[in-house]
Design a protein around this motif. Structure first.
Motif, PDB file in Angstrom:
ATOM      1  N   VAL A  89      47.023  24.356  54.277  1.00  0.00           N
ATOM      2  CA  VAL A  89      46.744  23.199  55.277  1.00  0.00           C
ATOM      3  C   VAL A  89      47.888  23.220  56.346  1.00  0.00           C
ATOM      4  O   VAL A  89      49.078  23.049  55.885  1.00  0.00           O
ATOM      5  CB  VAL A  89      46.174  21.906  54.502  1.00  0.00           C
ATOM      6  CG1 VAL A  89      46.144  20.846  55.404  1.00  0.00           C
ATOM      7  CG2 VAL A  89      45.215  22.224  53.600  1.00  0.00           C
ATOM      8  N   ASP A  94      44.760  17.445  59.018  1.00  0.00           N
ATOM      9  CA  ASP A  94      43.797  18.313  58.402  1.00  0.00           C
ATOM     10  C   ASP A  94      43.252  17.927  57.071  1.00  0.00           C
ATOM     11  O   ASP A  94      42.286  18.031  56.414  1.00  0.00           O
ATOM     12  CB  ASP A  94      44.258  19.735  58.430  1.00  0.00           C
ATOM     13  CG  ASP A  94      43.884  20.540  59.759  1.00  0.00           C
ATOM     14  OD1 ASP A  94      43.393  19.898  60.599  1.00  0.00           O
ATOM     15  OD2 ASP A  94      44.513  21.580  59.686  1.00  0.00           O
ATOM     16  N   ARG A  97      41.053  14.776  57.511  1.00  0.00           N
ATOM     17  CA  ARG A  97      39.569  15.486  57.868  1.00  0.00           C
ATOM     18  C   ARG A  97      38.873  16.066  56.623  1.00  0.00           C
ATOM     19  O   ARG A  97      37.882  15.741  56.270  1.00  0.00           O
ATOM     20  CB  ARG A  97      39.632  16.530  58.776  1.00  0.00           C
ATOM     21  CG  ARG A  97      39.862  16.012  60.147  1.00  0.00           C
ATOM     22  CD  ARG A  97      39.560  17.078  61.446  1.00  0.00           C
ATOM     23  NE  ARG A  97      40.926  17.809  61.531  1.00  0.00           N
ATOM     24  CZ  ARG A  97      41.828  17.613  62.086  1.00  0.00           C
ATOM     25  NH1 ARG A  97      41.814  16.511  63.018  1.00  0.00           N
ATOM     26  NH2 ARG A  97      42.831  18.533  62.296  1.00  0.00           N
ATOM     27  N   ARG A  98      39.496  16.891  55.685  1.00  0.00           N
ATOM     28  CA  ARG A  98      39.002  17.360  54.504  1.00  0.00           C
ATOM     29  C   ARG A  98      38.748  16.379  53.580  1.00  0.00           C
ATOM     30  O   ARG A  98      37.701  16.366  53.010  1.00  0.00           O
ATOM     31  CB  ARG A  98      40.085  18.423  53.605  1.00  0.00           C
ATOM     32  CG  ARG A  98      40.365  19.629  54.515  1.00  0.00           C
ATOM     33  CD  ARG A  98      41.256  20.423  53.816  1.00  0.00           C
ATOM     34  NE  ARG A  98      41.120  21.266  52.577  1.00  0.00           N
ATOM     35  CZ  ARG A  98      41.777  21.843  51.991  1.00  0.00           C
ATOM     36  NH1 ARG A  98      42.753  22.464  52.766  1.00  0.00           N
ATOM     37  NH2 ARG A  98      41.177  22.626  50.790  1.00  0.00           N
TER      38      ARG A  98
END
Length: 162
Positions: A89, A94, A97-98
């Motif tokens: 990542v 990120d 978001r995940r």
């Protein structure tokens, strides 16, 4: 109450025992104040008499021990740090978001990694509990802002004493 009369052939005499019940007269704590009344009655020997009222509604199922949230968050922070270090990542945005969360929440969780290794080990060793533990992520935030490990340990010990 139906009482069988002795001497009549058609009605057998039921064996009875005397039951004395103490009753608190007043609000909670009346027993401690000595505000007690007593009731004596004859009860057939084959009956079980309870002064406990029947339950209202469904009884709550027993709570099962579960992993404290602070332990789960620290494990998640360690996992995220591994993802960042391996390059799987690229950044915390990120991760957010995940995970379906905000960048601010990811940053707060990652701040737990600033804690001294001894504190992290203590947190990870907290057993599963039924009730909420005294250590929370919020209570650890000020400790994670302390720069030296010894000062962090001192503040952590004070937190445990509360």
């Amino acid at each position: 109450m139906h009482v069988a009369v002795e001497g009549r052939d058609d009605v057998p005499v039921a064996p009875c025992h005397k039951q004395t019940v103490e009753i608190a007269l007043g609000p909670k704590g009346a027993f401690g104040n000595g505000n007690i009344g007593a009731l004596a009655r004859r009860v057939p020997a084959n009956h079980v008499v309870s002064a406990v009222p029947p339950s209202r509604g469904k009884a709550k199922p027993p709570r099962h021990p579960k992993t404290p949230r602070v332990v789960e968050l620290l494990r998640k922070a360690i996992e995220w740090r591994t993802l960042l270090d391996t390059g799987e990542v690229p950044n915390q945005a990120d991760i957010a978001r995940r995970e379906g969360t905000t960048r601010a929440q990811v940053t707060q969780v990652m701040c737990m990694l600033r804690l001294a290794p001894e504190i992290q080990q203590h947190i990870l060793s907290i057993p599963n509990v039924v009730h909420r533990p005294a250590i929370t992520e919020r209570s650890l935030q000020p400790i994670s802002q302390i720069s030296t490990g010894n000062d962090q340990l001192h503040a952590f010990r004070q937190l445990l004493e509360c």
